[in-house]
Design an enzyme around this catalytic site. Structure first.
Site, PDB file in Angstrom:
ATOM      1  N   CYS A   1      17.327  17.354  -9.591  1.00  0.00           N
ATOM      2  CA  CYS A   1      17.751  18.706  -9.224  1.00  0.00           C
ATOM      3  C   CYS A   1      16.808  19.286  -8.157  1.00  0.00           C
ATOM      4  O   CYS A   1      16.865  18.865  -7.016  1.00  0.00           O
ATOM      5  CB  CYS A   1      17.844  19.595 -10.455  1.00  0.00           C
ATOM      6  SG  CYS A   1      18.844  21.091 -10.186  1.00  0.00           S
TER       7      CYS A   1
ATOM      8  N   HIS B   1      21.577  16.304 -13.615  1.00  0.00           N
ATOM      9  CA  HIS B   1      20.558  16.124 -14.656  1.00  0.00           C
ATOM     10  C   HIS B   1      20.918  14.912 -15.528  1.00  0.00           C
ATOM     11  O   HIS B   1      21.531  15.057 -16.593  1.00  0.00           O
ATOM     12  CB  HIS B   1      20.455  17.382 -15.527  1.00  0.00           C
ATOM     13  CG  HIS B   1      19.795  18.528 -14.851  1.00  0.00           C
ATOM     14  ND1 HIS B   1      18.444  18.761 -14.912  1.00  0.00           N
ATOM     15  CD2 HIS B   1      20.314  19.509 -14.059  1.00  0.00           C
ATOM     16  CE1 HIS B   1      18.142  19.840 -14.215  1.00  0.00           C
ATOM     17  NE2 HIS B   1      19.261  20.312 -13.679  1.00  0.00           N
TER      18      HIS B   1
ATOM     19  N   GLU C   1      19.143  13.191 -17.462  1.00  0.00           N
ATOM     20  CA  GLU C   1      18.445  13.155 -18.746  1.00  0.00           C
ATOM     21  C   GLU C   1      19.326  13.618 -19.900  1.00  0.00           C
ATOM     22  O   GLU C   1      19.117  13.215 -21.061  1.00  0.00           O
ATOM     23  CB  GLU C   1      17.165  14.000 -18.695  1.00  0.00           C
ATOM     24  CG  GLU C   1      17.348  15.496 -18.567  1.00  0.00           C
ATOM     25  CD  GLU C   1      17.428  16.004 -17.128  1.00  0.00           C
ATOM     26  OE1 GLU C   1      17.177  17.202 -16.900  1.00  0.00           O
ATOM     27  OE2 GLU C   1      17.751  15.184 -16.240  1.00  0.00           O
TER      28      GLU C   1
END
Length: 534
Positions: A377, A503, A505
């Site tokens: 990001c 993102h 993750e």
């Protein structure tokens, strides 16, 4: 009918209610049951989207674009299923719904009260998650006795009465501290916590006791007697060593899954948790080790980057490696020295201009010294800014988020964001697609040309500079096909250099590590081996 498990906590916060709820979900899913989950946050914010990470930890984004509590990340990782907007509610949302209904005249002139209107709305949210599921797990944030949590506890009391005791199990997570000066473990905090819960009208079925040392049989029996539970329902949840992913196995070994099924009058298949056991074994006995520098803004609070931290560990599991995370103070004098000790560098997301120049320097350090780099990001945006300044020689290149007057706004506010005035829930949120360029680091990782990832941002790579960036050698490795927005950038003259606007993750799992984190750790391991050989 659907059965319910309510998870509450007492004595102190941060006992691990979220991990406990997620572990129960993991075990019940291993028994073949369909499980849904709900996190109830008693604070009055509508969602955590505008809250500082120092106040709340990370904001977890669901597939449908809700900004939620970080415990939803635990649920997704332990249960391996995606969550949605409906899986997290706050007092703010409940009061907003009730007040909006009152303004419309839905209550026909009645006086609006906590009981029954607020509690009825809370119970409606419990029921909303039931269709299609055998069990719904509901975690109540905060601790018993917090004034803002009382409506949720009252809703549980009513719900258990209305639904029937055989359809509801109350699990209470509490603390059994070890007093070093006395050399004893003390049960009184647990007794008082349960007493407070019973005053509200809730009788816990199971006690999860957090502790440093094992309970003796005498202490178990004492807790059971004074808290009015069966001795077998006093469950130890001792601090685990190498990984939080050991918790489901810890609870399994004490028969918590069988106990819950017994109390709920449910039958289920024998558990199948072999993949989980293999993953935990990899965590406990890694063959390698690697050090990753995380050059972020909120380095003082680990929960601010919780999903990134876990995804790095998952990448380690995929490479039989333990991952040591070193948080770098990008504004500190030791930043360069800290970066030099790392095998890989990660720059995460964030908001605000504090530390931005330090992050850009961290990107430069990784690019020039050929250290594997992963930008997420804002980290991707920093990579574009650094490249523009030092390769294209646009010295004032910046994001208009931090310098609205820059002559080279290589990162700019998204077009649809320019008319937005309210900050809460108005970013580009949720899942969007990305088409990847073949032969890139990203394409090799995903082994696919079209992927879907979760987003949370307002700014993007400015397409006015895209041709110039590409011509000079920056690789545009991924683009959103619907709106032609750049999603992934790479630097090809490098062992591994990837920046992503999304993102990744949020979609990583301990038993299914995210491909980008897997390959980032793999590249970092190769870098470590190369340094050792030279």
């Amino acid at each position: 009918m659907t059965k319910y498990i309510f998870v509450t906590g007492g004595v102190v916060s941060s006992l691990g209610k979220g991990i406990t709820a997620a572990s129960i979900g993991c075990l019940l899913k291993s028994r073949g049951l369909k499980v849904n989950v709900l996190k109830c946050d008693p604070y009055l914010n509508v969602d955590p989207g505008t809250m500082s990470p120092y106040q709340h930890g990370e904001v977890f984004v669901t597939v449908d674009g809700a900004e939620t509590d970080l415990d939803l990340g635990h649920y997704e990782r332990f249960m391996d299923q995606a969550t949605k907007r409906e899986n997290n509610i706050t007092s703010g949302q409940i009061y907003e719904t009730v007040i909006s209904a009152e303004r419309r005249g839905d209550y026909l002139g009645k006086t609006i009260q906590v009981v029954p209107h607020i509690t009825n709305e809370i119970k409606a949210r419990f029921k909303k998650l039931a269709p299609g599921y055998d069990v719904v797990i509901v975690e109540i944030g905060g601790t018993v006795g917090d004034i803002e949590g009382l409506p949720f506890l009252e809703a549980i009391r009513q719900f258990r009465l209305e639904t029937g005791r055989s359809n509801v199990v109350c699990v209470h997570v509490t603390l059994v501290p070890y007093i070093r000066a006395a050399g004893e473990m003390k049960t009184k905090p647990t007794q008082h916590s349960v007493q407070k819960l019973r005053e509200i009208g809730i009788e816990p079925s199971v006690l999860i006791c957090r502790m440093e040392k094992n309970l003796t049989e005498d202490l178990k029996n004492k807790i059971a007697l004074f808290c009015n539970v069966e001795p077998k329902a006093v469950i130890e949840e001792k601090d685990v060593g190498s990984s939080i992913y050991e918790v489901p196995l810890l609870l399994l070994n004490q028969g918590l899954d069988d106990l819950i099924l017994e109390y709920l009058h449910l039958s289920a298949q024998k558990y199948n948790i072999r993949d989980w056991e293999n993953m935990v074994h990899q965590c406990r006995f890694p063959k390698h080790s690697v050090t990753i520098a995380v050059a972020g803004k909120y380095t003082e609070l680990k929960d601010a980057y919780k999903s990134i931290w876990e995804a790095l560990k998952h990448g380690g599991v995929a490479n039989s490696a333990s991952v040591e995370i070193k948080y770098v103070d990008v504004e500190g004098e030791q930043a360069q020295e800290q970066l030099s000790q790392a095998d890989g560098v990660l720059v995460p997301g964030g908001f605000g201009d504090r530390g931005i120049e330090g992050k850009i320097k961290a990107v430069k350090y990784a690019r020039e010294r050929r250290i594997p780099f992963f930008g997420i990001c804002l980290g991707m945006q920093c990579a574009v800014i650094e490249y523009s300044r030092n390769i294209l020689k646009m010295k004032d290149a910046h994001s208009t988020e931090f310098n609205p007057n820059t002559k080279h706004p290589v990162i700019d506010l998204m077009k649809e964001q320019k008319k937005v005035t309210e900050k809460g829930g108005t970013m580009r949120l949720g899942v969007y697609s990305c088409r990847m360029k073949q032969g890139t680091f990203s394409h090799k990782a995903y082994k696919n040309t079209l992927i879907n990832e979760r987003h949370r941002h307002r700014y993007e790579l400015n397409n006015a500079f895209r041709k110039k960036l590409e011509k000079s050698g920056l690789v545009i490795a991924g683009v959103n096909p619907q709106r032609n927005l750049v999603e992934i950038v790479e630097y090809k003259n490098h062992p591994w250099f990837v920046g992503v606007q999304f993102h990744p993750e949020f979609q990583s799992r301990p038993t299914r590590p995210h491909p980008l984190f897997r390959d980032f750790i793999s590249a970092s391991l190769k870098n470590k081996q190369k340094k050792s050989a030279s």
